[in-house]
Design a protein around this motif. Structure first.
Motif, PDB file in Angstrom:
ATOM      1  N   PHE A 222      15.949 -17.200  27.458  1.00 40.50           N
ATOM      2  CA  PHE A 222      15.886 -17.871  26.165  1.00 40.50           C
ATOM      3  C   PHE A 222      17.238 -18.438  25.734  1.00 40.50           C
ATOM      4  CE2 PHE A 222      11.940 -15.319  25.379  1.00 40.50           C
ATOM      5  CZ  PHE A 222      11.098 -16.400  25.120  1.00 40.50           C
ATOM      6  N   PHE A 223      18.320 -17.943  26.309  1.00 37.73           N
ATOM      7  CA  PHE A 223      19.635 -18.468  25.948  1.00 37.73           C
ATOM      8  C   PHE A 223      19.818 -19.922  26.398  1.00 37.73           C
ATOM      9  CE2 PHE A 223      20.984 -13.905  25.724  1.00 37.73           C
ATOM     10  CZ  PHE A 223      21.373 -13.936  24.389  1.00 37.73           C
ATOM     11  N   LYS A 224      18.900 -20.429  27.205  1.00 33.38           N
ATOM     12  CA  LYS A 224      18.963 -21.832  27.610  1.00 33.38           C
ATOM     13  C   LYS A 224      18.484 -22.779  26.517  1.00 33.38           C
ATOM     14  CE  LYS A 224      18.343 -21.061  32.587  1.00 33.38           C
ATOM     15  NZ  LYS A 224      17.554 -21.444  33.791  1.00 33.38           N
ATOM     16  N   PHE A 225      17.901 -22.217  25.463  1.00 35.37           N
ATOM     17  CA  PHE A 225      17.289 -23.045  24.441  1.00 35.37           C
ATOM     18  C   PHE A 225      18.123 -23.063  23.163  1.00 35.37           C
ATOM     19  CE2 PHE A 225      14.004 -21.429  27.238  1.00 35.37           C
ATOM     20  CZ  PHE A 225      13.333 -22.593  27.580  1.00 35.37           C
ATOM     21  N   ARG A 226      18.414 -24.276  22.703  1.00 32.29           N
ATOM     22  CA  ARG A 226      19.233 -24.451  21.508  1.00 32.29           C
ATOM     23  C   ARG A 226      18.625 -23.771  20.285  1.00 32.29           C
ATOM     24  NH1 ARG A 226      19.971 -30.385  18.967  1.00 32.29           N
ATOM     25  NH2 ARG A 226      18.262 -29.696  17.620  1.00 32.29           N
ATOM     26  N   SER A 227      17.309 -23.842  20.139  1.00 34.73           N
ATOM     27  CA  SER A 227      16.652 -23.327  18.943  1.00 34.73           C
ATOM     28  C   SER A 227      16.783 -21.818  18.783  1.00 34.73           C
ATOM     29  CB  SER A 227      15.161 -23.701  18.961  1.00 34.73           C
ATOM     30  OG  SER A 227      14.973 -25.074  18.721  1.00 34.73           O
ATOM     31  N   VAL A 228      17.045 -21.139  19.878  1.00 35.26           N
ATOM     32  CA  VAL A 228      17.113 -19.679  19.821  1.00 35.26           C
ATOM     33  C   VAL A 228      18.340 -19.209  19.030  1.00 35.26           C
ATOM     34  CG1 VAL A 228      17.541 -17.626  21.245  1.00 35.26           C
ATOM     35  CG2 VAL A 228      15.746 -19.252  21.880  1.00 35.26           C
ATOM     36  N   TYR A 229      19.427 -19.957  19.098  1.00 33.90           N
ATOM     37  CA  TYR A 229      20.688 -19.482  18.518  1.00 33.90           C
ATOM     38  C   TYR A 229      20.650 -19.320  16.999  1.00 33.90           C
ATOM     39  CZ  TYR A 229      22.667 -19.836  23.148  1.00 33.90           C
ATOM     40  OH  TYR A 229      22.914 -19.638  24.486  1.00 33.90           O
ATOM     41  N   PRO A 230      20.137 -20.296  16.241  1.00 31.12           N
ATOM     42  CA  PRO A 230      20.049 -20.048  14.791  1.00 31.12           C
ATOM     43  C   PRO A 230      19.075 -18.935  14.437  1.00 31.12           C
ATOM     44  CG  PRO A 230      18.982 -22.121  15.372  1.00 31.12           C
ATOM     45  CD  PRO A 230      19.747 -21.673  16.577  1.00 31.12           C
ATOM     46  N   MET A 231      18.063 -18.698  15.274  1.00 29.65           N
ATOM     47  CA  MET A 231      17.141 -17.600  15.022  1.00 29.65           C
ATOM     48  C   MET A 231      17.821 -16.252  15.208  1.00 29.65           C
ATOM     49  SD  MET A 231      13.799 -19.161  16.975  1.00 29.65           S
ATOM     50  CE  MET A 231      12.854 -17.657  16.800  1.00 29.65           C
ATOM     51  N   LEU A 232      18.607 -16.134  16.281  1.00 29.92           N
ATOM     52  CA  LEU A 232      19.315 -14.880  16.539  1.00 29.92           C
ATOM     53  C   LEU A 232      20.351 -14.617  15.445  1.00 29.92           C
ATOM     54  CD1 LEU A 232      19.979 -15.093  20.409  1.00 29.92           C
ATOM     55  CD2 LEU A 232      17.940 -14.300  19.209  1.00 29.92           C
ATOM     56  N   TYR A 233      21.125 -15.645  15.124  1.00 24.05           N
ATOM     57  CA  TYR A 233      22.157 -15.474  14.112  1.00 24.05           C
ATOM     58  C   TYR A 233      21.545 -15.259  12.730  1.00 24.05           C
ATOM     59  CZ  TYR A 233      26.163 -16.222  11.107  1.00 24.05           C
ATOM     60  OH  TYR A 233      27.125 -16.052  10.144  1.00 24.05           O
ATOM     61  N   GLY A 234      20.423 -15.924  12.450  1.00 19.15           N
ATOM     62  CA  GLY A 234      19.778 -15.790  11.145  1.00 19.15           C
ATOM     63  C   GLY A 234      19.352 -14.363  10.867  1.00 19.15           C
ATOM     64  N   LEU A 235      18.810 -13.672  11.873  1.00 16.28           N
ATOM     65  CA  LEU A 235      18.446 -12.269  11.665  1.00 16.28           C
ATOM     66  C   LEU A 235      19.699 -11.416  11.511  1.00 16.28           C
ATOM     67  CD1 LEU A 235      16.223 -10.175  11.411  1.00 16.28           C
ATOM     68  CD2 LEU A 235      16.357  -9.814  13.888  1.00 16.28           C
ATOM     69  N   PHE A 236      20.762 -11.754  12.240  1.00 16.62           N
ATOM     70  CA  PHE A 236      22.031 -11.037  12.066  1.00 16.62           C
ATOM     71  C   PHE A 236      22.501 -11.150  10.621  1.00 16.62           C
ATOM     72  CE2 PHE A 236      26.632 -10.965  11.793  1.00 16.62           C
ATOM     73  CZ  PHE A 236      26.984  -9.848  12.535  1.00 16.62           C
ATOM     74  N   ALA A 237      22.434 -12.360  10.058  1.00 18.48           N
ATOM     75  CA  ALA A 237      22.874 -12.574   8.682  1.00 18.48           C
ATOM     76  C   ALA A 237      22.016 -11.785   7.698  1.00 18.48           C
ATOM     77  CB  ALA A 237      22.822 -14.067   8.348  1.00 18.48           C
TER      78      ALA A 237
END
Length: 431
Positions: A222-237
């Motif tokens: 999933f790290f190949k997909f741009r959309s995953v990054y704001p989702m991962l960071y959003g839950l972190f926030a």
């Protein structure tokens, strides 16, 4: 044939499980002042204890996502709730910092499957246009678990001691397990609570992408997909703000705002009542936009962005001398951010390929819960250094603003596609 509504009974079961989940992890914050006094713990030591749960909880998210997809939700949840409930009971028996840290680490392993399992269940049992409100309902259990039970727990602690509160709360999970095993099956067509009409309704509303066979691949793809990054960071926030407040808000009210524990327990409810309402409203609003013809991911990320702006309301708390006004600002921040919290997991169901929800949910929960490693300890260190909560309260504001930017400009309005080729490799799209 009129369709049944068994899918909503399943959502209620998830809501209750999530409430129990957060009661079991949040009770540490409520018992904090008493534990610190009884066990002679410093602010930094208590911060480490608050963080210990998340060391194992975050690390388990990757394998747990795979386990959920392999074993199914029914068995996974059954094992998980027995495990974490026993650990909650044993916490009440701890008498040393080292022993308590060990128990909290074990508890993190037990609670790890909860949210990836919730996401898989919602994907299997709900059509796309109902997932926002369904996720809002079950995720609102976090607010109930953290806040609504606080006065009861504060009373138990004052009447019988902090040890008794862990035993009482830890026992509730075994009651829920009986209902789970009686009513729930992994798929609606296997269950007696959903008739043929309801099963047809659920299946008809699921897209052809969702009906594709389960794919076997590493979650790290999933790290190949741009959309995953704001989702991962959003839950972190979201988690940074939540875990800071969950661990430290009662102590903040007792120490910084000079409230009694019982009074602090009562007032701690207010931000989480607002969060409960925000969770529901966020799900309703995103589903409403989808029904109006919006792309589902666009609808979700619009609400996510709005929700992540509300923590700005925390800033005035550092300038007011009024405990009630400080709590009001915190309540607005947490309640508004609840708009995002309600659909963080619905977004996973919309973005992930069918059969890979557990993997993406596990990856998101791993990254998101790194906040649990940082927030409790960093807050304790900042309190000890500056002798107040001001800097500690500003940090989640900045983190959430960055999340709002990520949702707006990085998350794409399309589902990730991962197609298995005849050689067992994968072809990816939606980069």
């Amino acid at each position: 044939m009129k369709k049944t509504n068994g899918r909503w009974l399943v959502v209620v079961l998830l809501f209750v499980a999530t409430t129990i989940n957060y009661m079991d992890r949040a009770i540490l914050g409520i018992a904090g002042p008493s534990m610190m006094k009884d066990l002679s713990l410093s602010a930094v030591e208590f911060g480490i204890l608050g963080s210990a749960f998340f060391w194992s909880y975050a690390l388990m998210q990757i394998p747990v996502g795979v386990i959920v997809d392999k074993l199914g939700a029914r068995l996974t949840y059954s094992i998980a709730i027995v495990w974490w409930s026993l650990c909650t009971v044993f916490t009440g028996m701890g008498r040393s910092l080292g022993g308590l840290i060990g128990i909290r680490v074990l508890m993190g392993i037990g609670e790890a499957p909860a949210f990836p399992t919730n996401t898989r269940v919602i994907s299997d049992w709900l059509p796309s246009h109902e997932r926002g409100i369904a996720n809002g309902i079950f995720n609102s259990g976090t607010a109930i678990g953290i806040g609504i039970t606080t006065p009861i727990l504060a009373w138990i602690i004052q009447a019988w001691g902090w040890q008794a509160s862990f035993v009482v709360i830890g026992s509730i999970g075994f009651v829920w397990l009986a209902f789970w095993l009686f009513f729930f099956k992994n798929h609606p067509e296997q269950s007696k609570i959903a008739n043929e009409a309801e099963v047809a309704y659920i299946k008809e509303e699921q897209t052809q992408t969702e009906k594709a066979k389960t794919l076997n691949f590493s979650p790290f793809k999933f790290f190949k997909f741009r959309s995953v990054y704001p989702m991962l960071y959003g839950l972190f926030a979201h988690n940074y703000l939540t875990y800071l407040m969950m661990t430290w808000l009662p102590t903040y009210l007792v120490v910084e705002r000079e409230m009694t524990l019982l009074k602090a327990g009562f007032f701690t409810m207010l931000p989480w009542i607002m969060s409960f309402l925000g969770n529901i409203l966020g799900g309703v609003l995103s589903d409403f936009l989808i029904k109006r013809g919006w792309n589902s991911i666009k609808a979700r990320k619009t609400v996510l962005t709005i929700g992540m702006l509300f923590p700005l309301a925390i800033i005035p708390t550092i300038y007011t001398d009024s405990a009630i006004m400080a709590l009001t600002y915190i309540s607005i921040a947490i309640g508004g951010e609840g708009l995002a919290a309600g659909i963080l997991w619905a977004t996973v169901s919309d973005v992930a390929p069918k059969g890979a929800e557990g993997k993406l949910a596990g990856l998101q929960n791993f990254v998101g819960n790194l906040a649990g490693w940082i927030a409790p300890v960093a807050t304790g260190i900042l309190i000890a250094k500056f002798n107040n909560f001001n800097i500690a309260l500003i940090i989640p504001v900045v983190i959430c603003l960055i999340a709002a930017v990520g949702y707006t400009f990085v998350l794409k309005n399309e589902r990730i596609s991962i197609n298995t080729d005849i050689d067992g490799g994968t072809k990816v799209s939606g980069l």
